[in-house]
Design an enzyme around this catalytic site. Structure first.
Site, PDB file in Angstrom:
ATOM      1  N   TRP A 112       0.686  -0.943  -0.094  1.00  0.00           N
ATOM      2  CA  TRP A 112       0.460   0.040  -0.035  1.00  0.00           C
ATOM      3  C   TRP A 112       1.337   1.292   0.016  1.00  0.00           C
ATOM      4  O   TRP A 112       1.895   1.416   0.900  1.00  0.00           O
ATOM      5  CB  TRP A 112      -1.206  -0.064   1.433  1.00  0.00           C
ATOM      6  CG  TRP A 112      -1.607   1.991   1.227  1.00  0.00           C
ATOM      7  CD1 TRP A 112      -2.407   1.414   0.537  1.00  0.00           C
ATOM      8  CD2 TRP A 112      -1.930   2.215   1.968  1.00  0.00           C
ATOM      9  NE1 TRP A 112      -2.908   3.166   0.819  1.00  0.00           N
ATOM     10  CE2 TRP A 112      -2.118   3.602   1.808  1.00  0.00           C
ATOM     11  CE3 TRP A 112      -0.324   2.781   3.373  1.00  0.00           C
ATOM     12  CZ2 TRP A 112      -2.175   4.387   2.388  1.00  0.00           C
ATOM     13  CZ3 TRP A 112      -0.541   4.145   3.443  1.00  0.00           C
ATOM     14  CH2 TRP A 112      -1.304   4.814   3.865  1.00  0.00           C
ATOM     15  N   GLU A 131      -3.135  -3.167  -2.367  1.00  0.00           N
ATOM     16  CA  GLU A 131      -4.452  -2.401  -1.581  1.00  0.00           C
ATOM     17  C   GLU A 131      -4.822  -0.706  -2.623  1.00  0.00           C
ATOM     18  O   GLU A 131      -4.140  -0.248  -2.405  1.00  0.00           O
ATOM     19  CB  GLU A 131      -3.500  -2.212  -0.500  1.00  0.00           C
ATOM     20  CG  GLU A 131      -4.732  -1.726   0.371  1.00  0.00           C
ATOM     21  CD  GLU A 131      -5.004  -1.489   1.891  1.00  0.00           C
ATOM     22  OE1 GLU A 131      -3.059  -1.822   2.806  1.00  0.00           O
ATOM     23  OE2 GLU A 131      -5.762  -1.651   2.839  1.00  0.00           O
ATOM     24  N   LYS A 177      -7.185   2.864  -2.689  1.00  0.00           N
ATOM     25  CA  LYS A 177      -7.983   3.941  -1.541  1.00  0.00           C
ATOM     26  C   LYS A 177      -8.252   4.890  -2.325  1.00  0.00           C
ATOM     27  O   LYS A 177      -7.895   5.170  -3.330  1.00  0.00           O
ATOM     28  CB  LYS A 177      -6.335   3.945  -1.093  1.00  0.00           C
ATOM     29  CG  LYS A 177      -6.968   5.189   0.347  1.00  0.00           C
ATOM     30  CD  LYS A 177      -6.274   5.331   1.988  1.00  0.00           C
ATOM     31  CE  LYS A 177      -6.317   5.885   2.209  1.00  0.00           C
ATOM     32  NZ  LYS A 177      -6.037   6.139   3.377  1.00  0.00           N
ATOM     33  N   ASP A 190      -9.545  -3.160   1.603  1.00  0.00           N
ATOM     34  CA  ASP A 190      -9.919  -2.496   2.850  1.00  0.00           C
ATOM     35  C   ASP A 190     -11.342  -2.293   2.454  1.00  0.00           C
ATOM     36  O   ASP A 190     -11.353  -0.729   2.180  1.00  0.00           O
ATOM     37  CB  ASP A 190      -8.369  -1.574   2.679  1.00  0.00           C
ATOM     38  CG  ASP A 190      -8.920  -1.331   4.156  1.00  0.00           C
ATOM     39  OD1 ASP A 190      -9.736  -0.221   4.770  1.00  0.00           O
ATOM     40  OD2 ASP A 190      -7.786  -0.094   5.299  1.00  0.00           O
ATOM     41  N   HIS A 249     -11.783   1.866   2.096  1.00  0.00           N
ATOM     42  CA  HIS A 249     -10.461   2.104   1.470  1.00  0.00           C
ATOM     43  C   HIS A 249     -12.113   2.878   0.034  1.00  0.00           C
ATOM     44  O   HIS A 249     -11.442   2.522  -0.961  1.00  0.00           O
ATOM     45  CB  HIS A 249      -9.736   1.657   0.621  1.00  0.00           C
ATOM     46  CG  HIS A 249      -8.655   1.419   1.858  1.00  0.00           C
ATOM     47  ND1 HIS A 249      -7.326   1.726   1.256  1.00  0.00           N
ATOM     48  CD2 HIS A 249      -8.509   2.436   2.839  1.00  0.00           C
ATOM     49  CE1 HIS A 249      -6.325   1.452   2.429  1.00  0.00           C
ATOM     50  NE2 HIS A 249      -7.475   1.889   3.367  1.00  0.00           N
ATOM     51  N   HIS A 265      -8.158  -6.044   4.523  1.00  0.00           N
ATOM     52  CA  HIS A 265      -8.664  -5.465   5.182  1.00  0.00           C
ATOM     53  C   HIS A 265      -9.804  -5.454   5.969  1.00  0.00           C
ATOM     54  O   HIS A 265     -10.286  -4.329   5.142  1.00  0.00           O
ATOM     55  CB  HIS A 265      -7.435  -4.109   5.552  1.00  0.00           C
ATOM     56  CG  HIS A 265      -5.455  -4.401   5.874  1.00  0.00           C
ATOM     57  ND1 HIS A 265      -5.301  -2.639   4.783  1.00  0.00           N
ATOM     58  CD2 HIS A 265      -5.707  -5.441   5.638  1.00  0.00           C
ATOM     59  CE1 HIS A 265      -3.820  -3.935   5.165  1.00  0.00           C
ATOM     60  NE2 HIS A 265      -3.957  -4.748   5.194  1.00  0.00           N
ATOM     61  N   ASP A 299     -12.114   6.614   5.774  1.00  0.00           N
ATOM     62  CA  ASP A 299     -11.374   5.844   6.388  1.00  0.00           C
ATOM     63  C   ASP A 299     -10.810   5.763   7.543  1.00  0.00           C
ATOM     64  O   ASP A 299     -10.089   6.065   8.110  1.00  0.00           O
ATOM     65  CB  ASP A 299     -10.367   5.668   5.690  1.00  0.00           C
ATOM     66  CG  ASP A 299      -8.790   4.363   5.074  1.00  0.00           C
ATOM     67  OD1 ASP A 299      -9.499   3.529   5.898  1.00  0.00           O
ATOM     68  OD2 ASP A 299      -8.450   4.777   5.752  1.00  0.00           O
ATOM     69  N   ASP A 327     -10.725   4.030  10.490  1.00  0.00           N
ATOM     70  CA  ASP A 327     -10.526   2.642  11.258  1.00  0.00           C
ATOM     71  C   ASP A 327     -10.481   2.779  12.808  1.00  0.00           C
ATOM     72  O   ASP A 327      -9.417   1.940  13.571  1.00  0.00           O
ATOM     73  CB  ASP A 327      -8.361   2.785  10.756  1.00  0.00           C
ATOM     74  CG  ASP A 327      -8.208   2.661   9.777  1.00  0.00           C
ATOM     75  OD1 ASP A 327      -8.029   1.477   8.859  1.00  0.00           O
ATOM     76  OD2 ASP A 327      -7.460   3.336   8.392  1.00  0.00           O
ATOM     77  N   ASP A 364      -6.875  -4.277  10.008  1.00  0.00           N
ATOM     78  CA  ASP A 364      -6.584  -2.533   9.478  1.00  0.00           C
ATOM     79  C   ASP A 364      -6.955  -2.020   9.992  1.00  0.00           C
ATOM     80  O   ASP A 364      -8.077  -1.674  10.141  1.00  0.00           O
ATOM     81  CB  ASP A 364      -6.369  -2.590   7.886  1.00  0.00           C
ATOM     82  CG  ASP A 364      -5.241  -0.989   8.301  1.00  0.00           C
ATOM     83  OD1 ASP A 364      -4.552  -1.142   9.533  1.00  0.00           O
ATOM     84  OD2 ASP A 364      -5.432  -0.983   6.701  1.00  0.00           O
TER      85      ASP A 364
HETATM   86  C1  RNT Z   1      -3.786   2.924   5.126  1.00  0.00           C
HETATM   87  C2  RNT Z   1      -4.398   0.999   4.778  1.00  0.00           C
HETATM   88  C3  RNT Z   1      -2.907   0.524   5.361  1.00  0.00           C
HETATM   89  C4  RNT Z   1      -2.671   0.600   6.341  1.00  0.00           C
HETATM   90  C5  RNT Z   1      -1.388  -0.332   7.008  1.00  0.00           C
HETATM   91  C6  RNT Z   1      -1.000   0.583   8.307  1.00  0.00           C
HETATM   92  O1  RNT Z   1      -5.038   4.056   4.625  1.00  0.00           O
HETATM   93  O2  RNT Z   1      -4.920   0.337   5.230  1.00  0.00           O
HETATM   94  O3  RNT Z   1      -3.439  -0.707   4.848  1.00  0.00           O
HETATM   95  O4  RNT Z   1      -3.488   0.945   7.727  1.00  0.00           O
HETATM   96  O5  RNT Z   1      -0.625  -1.023   6.677  1.00  0.00           O
HETATM   97 ZN    ZN Z   2      -5.605  -1.064   4.837  1.00  0.00          ZN
END
Ligand code: RNT
Ligand code: ZN
Length: 412
Positions: free
Chosen positions: A181, A222, A224, A255, A258, A282, A290, A292, A322
């Site tokens: 990523w 990955e 985004k 993810d 994303h 993820h 995003d 998290d 994640d």
């Molecule tokens: C960031 C991505 C990535 C990170 C990690 C720490 O937007 O989601 O995967 O969160 O690698």
């Molecule tokens: Zn991620």
């Protein structure tokens, strides 16, 4: 009648054998991210997060070094049932006195992690090049930078990571997923959208030229939609990576933080399964963006797990977590999220999936709705508790975390 016998009988009426399902559930590996323990800071740089990665909150007790992070992982993992893998970032290298930068990391810098993973009986180690929180992110760009030296540095970093992952696979006797990523993008309207993508493509080609064992090391990319500071454009977009992965026979990592909030990863999984042998995830929780947040047992998590289970894709979908919340007890964050993913998998495993598909194919949408709604109040919780019991665990794990907070975290 024992309460579990009651639940067992109820599911049996639907043709579902809960004993079998508990065994299947326990065997599904979940790759747990090391970075929830220290707010994504890692060990190899000053600790300034860049690349749009942000944690908020300063709950006491953050793991400040390898020893503390190991201690916390060990404690948290002991309260999470089922097969577990460790998901590491390159920034967690144990460098000792070696003065090397990320482009020169070697397997030996991760040997102490392997030792630890073996000690606590993990199923494998997954890996991530760390392409943020480092001075070589120039003008916010890495693998797509117009500066050749910058690109070269990150290409070498990713190549080093492939070799390290191969080492993990050999040591752990299990594949290692390497997820790439990058935060590359622009805050404002770009003057050139294609150029950076062509450079990223070339960089990825270089990385994949590394001599690595494709049976042991699975490379994923990955995407985004946007990040903080790069609101107008991200180089590694969804279309870019899906096409790149398809053409180069690598894996896509989705993810669920994303995408646009009305796009669902649960719907993307079956779309990819039509073309790919493997899909990586993820699992996170985005709140408006995003963000998290810790994974909760919400509808989308259930839908994601349904897609894994009912498409017979348990061995095709690599499940990883994640998220990073620095505002609450970090061990509790790990445990809540990881348990929820397993709960959602259990929920999906306990559905009469063949029957539901059949109703759809018959066009019997009324009965499908009726059954789907009835299923929502089946006694899943009782099967979950039985599963915990078989793992010598229960629902009262938070007492133990409170004790750990008092005895260990509050002393840091
Ligand atoms: C960031 C991505 C990535 C990170 C990690 C720490 O937007 O989601 O995967 O969160 O690698
Ligand atoms: Zn991620």
């Amino acid at each position: 009648m024992e309460i579990y016998d009651y639940a067992k009988a109820k599911f049996n009426e639907l043709g579902i054998n809960t004993d079998e399902i508990i065994k299947t559930l326990d065997n599904i590996p979940i790759s747990i991210h090391c970075w929830q323990g220290d707010d994504v800071i890692g060990f190899d740089q000053s600790g300034n997060l860049t690349g749009g990665i942000q944690t908020t909150g300063n709950y006491p007790g953050r793991a400040r070094n390898f020893e503390e992070l190991k201690e916390d992982i060990k404690k948290a993992f002991s309260l999470i049932p089922g097969k577990k893998r460790l998901n590491l970032h390159a920034s967690y290298a144990i460098l000792g006195n070696d003065k090397v930068d990320r482009d020169e990391y070697l397997p030996k810098h991760f040997a102490p992690w392997v030792e630890f993973a073996k000690e606590i009986g993990l199923d494998g180690i997954d890996f991530n090049p760390t392409i943020f929180s480092h001075p070589n992110l120039k003008d916010g760009l890495s693998l797509s930078s117009p500066d050749k030296k910058i690109r070269k540095f990150w290409i070498k970093h990713c190549q080093a990571c492939l070799k390290i992952a191969e080492y993990f696979a050999d040591e752990m006797n299990s594949h290692s997923l390497v997820n790439i990523w990058i935060p590359d993008g622009f805050k404002d309207v770009p003057a050139d959208r294609l150029g950076p993508r062509l450079r990223l493509k070339e960089s990825l080609d270089e990385i994949l030229k590394t001599d690595y064992d494709k049976n042991k090391v699975i490379v994923a990319v990955e995407s985004k939609v946007f990040g903080i500071g790069v609101e107008s454009y991200t180089v590694g977009s969804n279309e870019f990576y899906q096409n790149y992965a398809a053409k180069n026979n690598i894996c896509c990592l989705l993810d669920n933080g994303h995408y646009h909030p009305l796009e669902y990863v649960s719907d993307k999984i079956p779309a990819l399964l039509a073309f790919y042998d493997k899909v990586a995830l993820h699992v996170t929780r985005g709140v408006r963006w995003d963000s998290d947040h810790v994974v909760i047992l919400d509808d989308e998590l259930k839908e994601i797990c349904k897609e894994i289970v009912r498409n017979n894709a348990i061995n095709k979908v690599y499940i990883g977590l994640d998220y990073f919340d620095a505002s609450i007890n970090r061990l509790a964050a790990w445990i809540v999220g990881a348990r929820n993913v397993r709960k959602a998998l259990l929920y999906a495993l306990l559905l009469p999936n063949e029957k539901l598909k059949h109703l759809q194919d018959e066009g019997n949408f009324t009965q499908l709705l009726v059954l789907n709604e009835e299923l929502k109040t089946m006694p899943y919780e009782i099967v979950w508790e039985e599963y915990l019991k078989q793992n010598n665990l229960d629902n009262k794990w938070f007492d133990e975390i409170k004790k750990y907070e008092k005895e260990v975290l509050s002393k840091r």
